[in-house]
Design a protein around this motif. Structure first.
Motif, mmCIF file in Angstrom:
data_model
loop_
_atom_site.group_PDB
_atom_site.id
_atom_site.type_symbol
_atom_site.label_atom_id
_atom_site.label_comp_id
_atom_site.label_asym_id
_atom_site.label_seq_id
_atom_site.Cartn_x
_atom_site.Cartn_y
_atom_site.Cartn_z
ATOM 1 N N ASP A 192 81.172 42.052 52.254
ATOM 2 C CA ASP A 192 81.363 42.939 51.550
ATOM 3 C C ASP A 192 83.816 42.893 51.824
ATOM 4 O OD1 ASP A 192 82.931 44.990 49.626
ATOM 5 O OD2 ASP A 192 81.574 46.528 50.325
ATOM 6 N N PHE A 193 83.890 41.655 50.694
ATOM 7 C CA PHE A 193 85.581 41.230 50.780
ATOM 8 C C PHE A 193 85.729 42.738 49.991
ATOM 9 C CE2 PHE A 193 84.988 36.467 50.961
ATOM 10 C CZ PHE A 193 84.353 36.715 51.860
ATOM 11 N N ASN A 194 85.311 43.487 49.227
ATOM 12 C CA ASN A 194 85.923 44.246 48.311
ATOM 13 C C ASN A 194 86.920 43.676 47.767
ATOM 14 O OD1 ASN A 194 85.357 47.335 48.275
ATOM 15 N ND2 ASN A 194 85.517 47.175 50.724
ATOM 16 N N ASN A 195 87.386 42.707 47.569
ATOM 17 C CA ASN A 195 88.207 42.063 46.623
ATOM 18 C C ASN A 195 87.031 40.724 45.037
ATOM 19 O OD1 ASN A 195 91.011 41.608 44.973
ATOM 20 N ND2 ASN A 195 91.765 41.828 46.753
ATOM 21 N N THR A 196 87.878 40.498 44.155
ATOM 22 C CA THR A 196 87.413 39.442 43.489
ATOM 23 C C THR A 196 87.755 37.935 44.064
ATOM 24 O OG1 THR A 196 89.535 39.407 41.912
ATOM 25 C CG2 THR A 196 87.935 41.493 41.274
ATOM 26 N N GLN A 197 86.786 36.847 43.584
ATOM 27 C CA GLN A 197 87.242 35.127 43.169
ATOM 28 C C GLN A 197 88.677 34.851 42.662
ATOM 29 O OE1 GLN A 197 84.578 36.779 41.539
ATOM 30 N NE2 GLN A 197 84.574 35.957 38.940
ATOM 31 N N TYR A 198 89.152 36.398 42.235
ATOM 32 C CA TYR A 198 90.570 35.436 42.172
ATOM 33 C C TYR A 198 91.878 35.760 42.445
ATOM 34 C CZ TYR A 198 87.828 35.114 37.542
ATOM 35 O OH TYR A 198 86.850 35.180 36.720
ATOM 36 N N SER A 199 90.850 36.561 44.170
ATOM 37 C CA SER A 199 92.168 37.347 44.900
ATOM 38 C C SER A 199 92.565 35.859 45.436
ATOM 39 C CB SER A 199 91.770 38.217 45.861
ATOM 40 O OG SER A 199 90.317 38.216 46.278
ATOM 41 N N LYS A 200 93.905 36.055 45.906
ATOM 42 C CA LYS A 200 93.789 35.532 46.855
ATOM 43 C C LYS A 200 93.038 35.901 48.752
ATOM 44 C CE LYS A 200 98.731 34.105 49.764
ATOM 45 N NZ LYS A 200 99.951 34.639 49.363
ATOM 46 N N VAL A 201 93.553 36.464 48.396
ATOM 47 C CA VAL A 201 92.341 37.067 49.852
ATOM 48 C C VAL A 201 90.783 36.128 49.751
ATOM 49 C CG1 VAL A 201 90.174 39.095 50.447
ATOM 50 C CG2 VAL A 201 93.039 40.062 50.518
ATOM 51 N N TYR A 202 90.612 36.959 48.969
ATOM 52 C CA TYR A 202 89.061 35.708 48.709
ATOM 53 C C TYR A 202 89.244 33.571 48.922
ATOM 54 C CZ TYR A 202 85.548 32.338 46.122
ATOM 55 O OH TYR A 202 84.845 31.422 46.404
ATOM 56 N N ARG A 203 90.667 33.328 48.001
ATOM 57 C CA ARG A 203 91.246 31.988 48.579
ATOM 58 C C ARG A 203 90.708 31.511 49.903
ATOM 59 N NH1 ARG A 203 93.574 33.249 43.710
ATOM 60 N NH2 ARG A 203 95.478 33.212 45.257
ATOM 61 N N LYS A 204 92.167 32.596 50.543
ATOM 62 C CA LYS A 204 92.818 32.244 51.874
ATOM 63 C C LYS A 204 91.113 32.223 52.954
ATOM 64 C CE LYS A 204 96.077 33.934 54.090
ATOM 65 N NZ LYS A 204 96.486 34.791 54.568
ATOM 66 N N LEU A 205 90.035 33.199 52.340
ATOM 67 C CA LEU A 205 89.190 33.369 53.232
ATOM 68 C C LEU A 205 88.313 31.707 53.322
ATOM 69 C CD1 LEU A 205 87.980 36.846 53.197
ATOM 70 C CD2 LEU A 205 88.516 35.638 55.386
ATOM 71 N N LYS A 206 87.770 31.665 52.313
ATOM 72 C CA LYS A 206 87.467 30.278 51.163
ATOM 73 C C LYS A 206 87.612 29.259 52.237
ATOM 74 C CE LYS A 206 85.359 28.181 47.537
ATOM 75 N NZ LYS A 206 85.507 26.704 47.857
#
Length: 269
Positions: A192-206
């Motif tokens: 559960d990342f608690n953030n969307t696929q548009y976020s910098k959080v997701y992009r950094k993790l991916k």
């Protein structure tokens, strides 16, 4: 159509390749079970049994639970998973419970112990088909609101809390990525990342990892029970050398999250 594509495209997948999962593939399921208390809008008195029946019917090889309440009846129901790693406490500090259940032997496990929060990430090293695979199960900083209470939120307080949450998530992502760099094994990040696929959080993790939904998903990728928008905040990110063979989003309303499942193959030796 252009507006739809550019704003919604990454949680609506069209014309994807058909699943080619086989019985020899490795499957992993991620599910925020909300302390096994049920979805507050649709509370089932037998929610624990419903969740356990769902888990057993899907028969995944690896399960990553977020907000998992460790209860004895639950453990007894999951005897098909002889290898289990739990983490919720360290000293006087309580973390939101995380667990990894596996049909593969767990060689070792650990916690990243995010500072100044009840959110956390854990990992387990699994012996899979003669190789070692690391699985990270993460639960990033929560905004701490219920979808049904959004209209009653003070906009300024909500905005300020959102900013603090995102800053905390970025700090947690940096801790996680630093840990992955020292991993001697290929790894998967899910939870559960608690953030969307548009976020910098997701992009950094991916990063260079492969998003199983984008490769093998179909239709809406919604994972949060939220009436207004189909948020996708639960993910399975897989090592780029692995072949993803399937992805499933389930519509079972036993929690405030929908579970997600992916299957994959290790590289041929």
């Amino acid at each position: 159509m252009l507006i739809w594509f550019f704003t919604l495209g990454s949680f609506w997948v069209l014309s994807v390749a058909a699943s080619d999962e086989s019985t020899d593939d490795i499957s992993i399921l991620s599910y925020n079970v909300r302390e096994l208390e049920g979805y507050y809008r649709n509370p089932y008195p037998d929610v624990v049994s419903r969740i356990m029946n769902f888990i057993l019917e899907e028969d995944s090889d690896i399960i990553c639970f977020q907000e998992y309440a460790r209860r004895r009846p639950v453990g007894e129901n999951l005897n098909a998973y002889p290898y289990q790693f739990y983490y919720s406490y360290t000293g006087s500090k309580r973390y939101s419970p995380l667990a990894i259940f596996s049909k593969f032997e767990i060689l070792s496990g650990g916690s990243l112990d995010f500072p100044n929060t009840s959110n956390n990430a854990i990992y387990a090293d699994l012996m899979v088909e003669g190789d070692t695979l690391r699985v990270y199960n993460i639960h990033l900083q929560s905004l701490k609101f219920r979808p049904g209470s959004l209209k009653r939120e003070n906009p300024i307080r909500l905005f300020n809390r959102l900013g603090k949450t995102i800053r905390k998530q970025k700090e947690q992502v940096d801790i996680l990525l630093a840990h992955t760099k020292s991993s001697p094994y290929p790894y998967i990040i899910c939870g559960d990342f608690n953030n969307t696929q548009y976020s910098k959080v997701y992009r950094k993790l991916k990063g260079d990892l492969r998003d199983s939904f984008l490769e093998k998903g179909n239709g809406l990728g919604r994972t949060l029970l939220f009436k207004v928008l189909p948020f996708r905040i639960d993910y399975i990110l897989i090592d780029p050398d692995f072949e993803i063979t399937s992805h499933t989003n389930y519509k079972v309303e036993y929690s405030d999250h929908y579970p997600v499942r992916a299957s994959f193959r290790l590289p041929e030796k």
